[in-house]
Design a protein around this motif. Sequence first.
Motif, PDB file in Angstrom:
ATOM      1  N   VAL A 116      46.947  42.430  29.947  1.00 45.62           N
ATOM      2  CA  VAL A 116      45.581  41.941  29.790  1.00 45.62           C
ATOM      3  C   VAL A 116      45.100  41.360  31.115  1.00 45.62           C
ATOM      4  O   VAL A 116      45.841  40.678  31.827  1.00 45.62           O
ATOM      5  CB  VAL A 116      45.520  40.872  28.686  1.00 45.62           C
ATOM      6  N   THR A 117      43.869  41.639  31.466  1.00 41.91           N
ATOM      7  CA  THR A 117      43.298  41.107  32.707  1.00 41.91           C
ATOM      8  C   THR A 117      41.854  40.674  32.484  1.00 41.91           C
ATOM      9  O   THR A 117      41.161  41.225  31.617  1.00 41.91           O
ATOM     10  CB  THR A 117      43.351  42.160  33.834  1.00 41.91           C
ATOM     11  N   LEU A 118      41.424  39.699  33.260  1.00 43.00           N
ATOM     12  CA  LEU A 118      40.029  39.243  33.229  1.00 43.00           C
ATOM     13  C   LEU A 118      39.283  39.653  34.493  1.00 43.00           C
ATOM     14  O   LEU A 118      38.185  39.176  34.754  1.00 43.00           O
ATOM     15  CB  LEU A 118      39.979  37.714  33.079  1.00 43.00           C
ATOM     16  N   ASP A 119      39.869  40.566  35.249  1.00 44.34           N
ATOM     17  CA  ASP A 119      39.319  40.920  36.560  1.00 44.34           C
ATOM     18  C   ASP A 119      37.899  41.463  36.504  1.00 44.34           C
ATOM     19  O   ASP A 119      37.120  41.274  37.442  1.00 44.34           O
ATOM     20  CB  ASP A 119      40.221  41.937  37.250  1.00 44.34           C
ATOM     21  N   ASP A 120      37.553  42.135  35.434  1.00 37.87           N
ATOM     22  CA  ASP A 120      36.227  42.749  35.346  1.00 37.87           C
ATOM     23  C   ASP A 120      35.255  41.933  34.503  1.00 37.87           C
ATOM     24  O   ASP A 120      34.214  42.430  34.085  1.00 37.87           O
ATOM     25  CB  ASP A 120      36.338  44.161  34.778  1.00 37.87           C
ATOM     26  N   LYS A 121      35.599  40.652  34.255  1.00 38.15           N
ATOM     27  CA  LYS A 121      34.766  39.793  33.411  1.00 38.15           C
ATOM     28  C   LYS A 121      34.087  38.710  34.255  1.00 38.15           C
ATOM     29  O   LYS A 121      34.555  38.347  35.342  1.00 38.15           O
ATOM     30  CB  LYS A 121      35.617  39.108  32.336  1.00 38.15           C
ATOM     31  N   LEU A 122      32.972  38.191  33.733  1.00 34.33           N
ATOM     32  CA  LEU A 122      32.425  36.943  34.257  1.00 34.33           C
ATOM     33  C   LEU A 122      33.187  35.827  33.558  1.00 34.33           C
ATOM     34  O   LEU A 122      33.090  35.668  32.337  1.00 34.33           O
ATOM     35  CB  LEU A 122      30.932  36.836  33.966  1.00 34.33           C
ATOM     36  N   VAL A 123      33.971  35.077  34.316  1.00 33.33           N
ATOM     37  CA  VAL A 123      34.831  34.045  33.731  1.00 33.33           C
ATOM     38  C   VAL A 123      34.246  32.670  34.018  1.00 33.33           C
ATOM     39  O   VAL A 123      34.055  32.286  35.176  1.00 33.33           O
ATOM     40  CB  VAL A 123      36.266  34.132  34.291  1.00 33.33           C
ATOM     41  N   VAL A 124      33.965  31.932  32.949  1.00 33.37           N
ATOM     42  CA  VAL A 124      33.435  30.576  33.043  1.00 33.37           C
ATOM     43  C   VAL A 124      34.463  29.636  32.434  1.00 33.37           C
ATOM     44  O   VAL A 124      34.868  29.817  31.285  1.00 33.37           O
ATOM     45  CB  VAL A 124      32.089  30.444  32.310  1.00 33.37           C
ATOM     46  N   VAL A 156      25.648  36.258  42.243  1.00 34.16           N
ATOM     47  CA  VAL A 156      26.010  37.677  42.346  1.00 34.16           C
ATOM     48  C   VAL A 156      26.639  38.156  41.045  1.00 34.16           C
ATOM     49  O   VAL A 156      26.304  39.228  40.526  1.00 34.16           O
ATOM     50  CB  VAL A 156      26.973  37.901  43.520  1.00 34.16           C
ATOM     51  N   ALA A 157      27.556  37.365  40.484  1.00 37.81           N
ATOM     52  CA  ALA A 157      28.231  37.750  39.243  1.00 37.81           C
ATOM     53  C   ALA A 157      27.248  37.829  38.081  1.00 37.81           C
ATOM     54  O   ALA A 157      27.352  38.718  37.218  1.00 37.81           O
ATOM     55  CB  ALA A 157      29.344  36.763  38.928  1.00 37.81           C
ATOM     56  N   LEU A 158      26.288  36.917  38.040  1.00 33.35           N
ATOM     57  CA  LEU A 158      25.286  36.943  36.965  1.00 33.35           C
ATOM     58  C   LEU A 158      24.422  38.194  37.046  1.00 33.35           C
ATOM     59  O   LEU A 158      24.120  38.822  36.025  1.00 33.35           O
ATOM     60  CB  LEU A 158      24.411  35.697  37.041  1.00 33.35           C
TER      61      LEU A 158
END
Length: 301
Positions: A3-11, A206-208
Motif C-alpha cells: 500500500v502506498t500514499l504516493d499518489d494521494k493528497l495527504v493531510v 500545487v497539490a490542490l
Amino acid sequence: MGVTLDDKLVVALSSRALFDFEEENRLFDEQGDAAYTRLQLQRLDQPARAGVAFPLVRKLLAFNGDGQHRVEVVILSRNDPVSGLRVFRSAKAAGLQLERGVFTRGQPPWHYLKPLGAQLFLSAHAEDVGAALNAGFPAARVFSSSVVEADRHPGELRIAFDGDAVLFSDEAERVFQANGLDAFQNHERTHAARPLPAGPFKPLLVALQRLQAAAAEAVPIRLRTALVTARSAPAHERAIRTLMDWGIAIDEAMFLGGLSKGPFLREFGPDFFFDDQITHCESAALAAPTGHVAAGVTNLR
C-alpha cells in the motif's frame, strides 16, 4: 505491491484541529494526562463537536466521492491511543472516512510526516508546527477560537493564502522589515519580472490544483482559491507574475495595502486561511477557520 500514499493528497492533523477538544485540553493542562484520558474514555460514545479544520477535511474527503481514493486524511496526535478511540468514533459519527492515525502520548508526532508524505500538517501545538515547517512541510497552528461555519459554500472547497512567507518566500518581506514601505515597493517594482522564490505553502497549492484536475467532472465539488495579501500596486505585479511562472491559476486576488483582512475573508468565506502574521490571523479568525504559519522574518522576533 504494498500500500502506498504516493499518489494521494495527504493531510495530517491533530485531534484538536479536527475536533473541539478545548474543554478536554484545559483538563489536561490543569490535572494532567491521567485525568485527560479518563475523561476521554468516559466520553467515548459522545461524538466530539466539529473543530477548526472540520469543514476543510469534510470537503477534501468529498474529492473521493466517486470511489476514487484521491485524498488521505491522517490523525497525527500527541493523544494517547485510548483517546484515539474517541477520535475515530467521532469521525465515524460525523461521516468522515478516516482509516489511519498515529498517537504518541505526549511525544512530538511531526516526525511521521515524512513516511506519510504529507502535504499539509495542522495542529494546535505551536512547537510541532514549527518543527514541521523547519523540516520542509506546509504546516500551520490552528486558531482554536476561529469562526467555523461548516455549511458555507457546500459545492466548493475554498482556501485562501497570504503571499509573502506563505505562498512566496519572505525575500520581499525582509526588505520591508529592514527599510520600510517605499524600499519594499521600489524593490518589487525593480524585480517585477523575476519570480519570487517559493514559500512553504507552494507545494500545497500545487497539490490542490493537481487534485482538482484529477477529479475534473467526476465529483460535485470544486476548488476555489484566493490570494489575500497586504501588498498593493505596484507590488501586486510580481506576485501575479510569480504565480503565472509557476503555472498556477488562482480564482481571486486581494491586494489590500494593509487593510484588515478579516472583513474581506468574511465575504470570500474560506474553509481555511493561512497567514504568517499573528495580527492578520487574529483578524481572520473572526471570519473563518485560520492557521498561523510560523515562517519568515516576522516570526523571528
